[in-house]
Design an enzyme around this catalytic site. Sequence first.
Site, PDB file in Angstrom:
ATOM      1  N   ASP A  62     -53.613 -14.817  39.543  1.00 13.11           N
ATOM      2  CA  ASP A  62     -53.222 -13.581  38.871  1.00 13.11           C
ATOM      3  C   ASP A  62     -53.775 -13.507  37.451  1.00 13.11           C
ATOM      4  O   ASP A  62     -54.305 -14.476  36.917  1.00 13.11           O
ATOM      5  CB  ASP A  62     -51.688 -13.438  38.846  1.00 13.11           C
ATOM      6  CG  ASP A  62     -50.971 -14.749  38.507  1.00 13.11           C
ATOM      7  OD1 ASP A  62     -51.562 -15.584  37.789  1.00 13.11           O
ATOM      8  OD2 ASP A  62     -49.833 -14.939  38.960  1.00 13.11           O
ATOM      9  N   ASN A 128     -36.743 -16.289  39.661  1.00 11.06           N
ATOM     10  CA  ASN A 128     -36.303 -15.313  40.661  1.00 11.06           C
ATOM     11  C   ASN A 128     -36.998 -15.519  42.011  1.00 11.06           C
ATOM     12  O   ASN A 128     -36.897 -14.677  42.902  1.00 11.06           O
ATOM     13  CB  ASN A 128     -36.526 -13.881  40.151  1.00 11.06           C
ATOM     14  CG  ASN A 128     -37.998 -13.567  39.889  1.00 11.06           C
ATOM     15  OD1 ASN A 128     -38.876 -14.396  40.136  1.00 11.06           O
ATOM     16  ND2 ASN A 128     -38.274 -12.358  39.398  1.00 11.06           N
ATOM     17  N   HIS A 130     -40.287 -15.791  42.501  1.00 11.34           N
ATOM     18  CA  HIS A 130     -41.629 -15.217  42.667  1.00 11.34           C
ATOM     19  C   HIS A 130     -42.685 -16.318  42.775  1.00 11.34           C
ATOM     20  O   HIS A 130     -42.532 -17.410  42.248  1.00 11.34           O
ATOM     21  CB  HIS A 130     -41.964 -14.201  41.562  1.00 11.34           C
ATOM     22  CG  HIS A 130     -42.258 -14.768  40.210  1.00 11.34           C
ATOM     23  ND1 HIS A 130     -41.583 -14.378  39.078  1.00 11.34           N
ATOM     24  CD2 HIS A 130     -43.171 -15.677  39.774  1.00 11.34           C
ATOM     25  CE1 HIS A 130     -42.069 -15.014  38.022  1.00 11.34           C
ATOM     26  NE2 HIS A 130     -43.031 -15.814  38.422  1.00 11.34           N
ATOM     27  N   GLU A 135     -43.149 -10.316  42.868  1.00  4.90           N
ATOM     28  CA  GLU A 135     -41.747 -10.250  42.492  1.00  4.90           C
ATOM     29  C   GLU A 135     -40.862 -10.006  43.723  1.00  4.90           C
ATOM     30  O   GLU A 135     -41.345  -9.578  44.775  1.00  4.90           O
ATOM     31  CB  GLU A 135     -41.546  -9.117  41.474  1.00  4.90           C
ATOM     32  CG  GLU A 135     -42.323  -9.295  40.172  1.00  4.90           C
ATOM     33  CD  GLU A 135     -41.658 -10.265  39.196  1.00  4.90           C
ATOM     34  OE1 GLU A 135     -40.916 -11.156  39.643  1.00  4.90           O
ATOM     35  OE2 GLU A 135     -41.892 -10.135  37.982  1.00  4.90           O
TER      36      GLU A 135
END
Length: 234
Positions: A62, A128, A130, A135
Amino acid sequence: MKIIRVQDQLEGGKVAFSLLKESLAKGATTLGLATGSTPITFYQELVNSDLDCSALTSINLDEYVGLPVENDQSYDYFMRDQLFNAKPFKESFLPNGLADDLEAEVKRYDQVIAEHPIDFQILGIGRNGHIGFNEPGTSFAEKTHVVDLQASTIEANSRFFASIDDVPKQAISMGIASIMASKMIVLLAFGKEKAAAIKGMVSGPVTEALPASVLQQHDNVVVIIDEAAASELD
């Protein structure tokens, strides 16, 4: 899913590097790379080794949208600083977060991945759940895409910036389907704040609400965790 418990991040980097060497001995040529604090000790092992990377290809997960590559928080800068300046690869691909046409860039990056199937993918995991910048709620079928970063991710990354307002709000990320196409995945996690995500990834339901849980469906995943990150496992 194989779980290897280590004493600390230093040992975790050594174990990940030994797995990389095994993969290279079996003919791996394309590495999927991650950024952030988690893989730094892995990169240190690589840099300090006598490994020749000049025949290898790297593909990064990314990149932030809108951050110049000379900005020291861009992932382009991070990769040069942590690895590429010391160990040049034959080819190194990152998404172009400055592209005028982001949708065209997404298509270009999918083509890069299609032409260079990933043999060995390094991953971290967000609090979380990810992976990459995929996400919670991201479709498991997603390939490369533009992501609106969640508040928790922006907050977690704000420690690297002068102010939370300086953290980019979007990124281009390899998708979950792209990650799952990798032949081998090595996920690293260190620290208590990752414990809940690790528990959900290892033993919870496979759900898009916790993106990393999809790794239960991959047949060659190694999870390297310290005791703090493993603290909620049975």
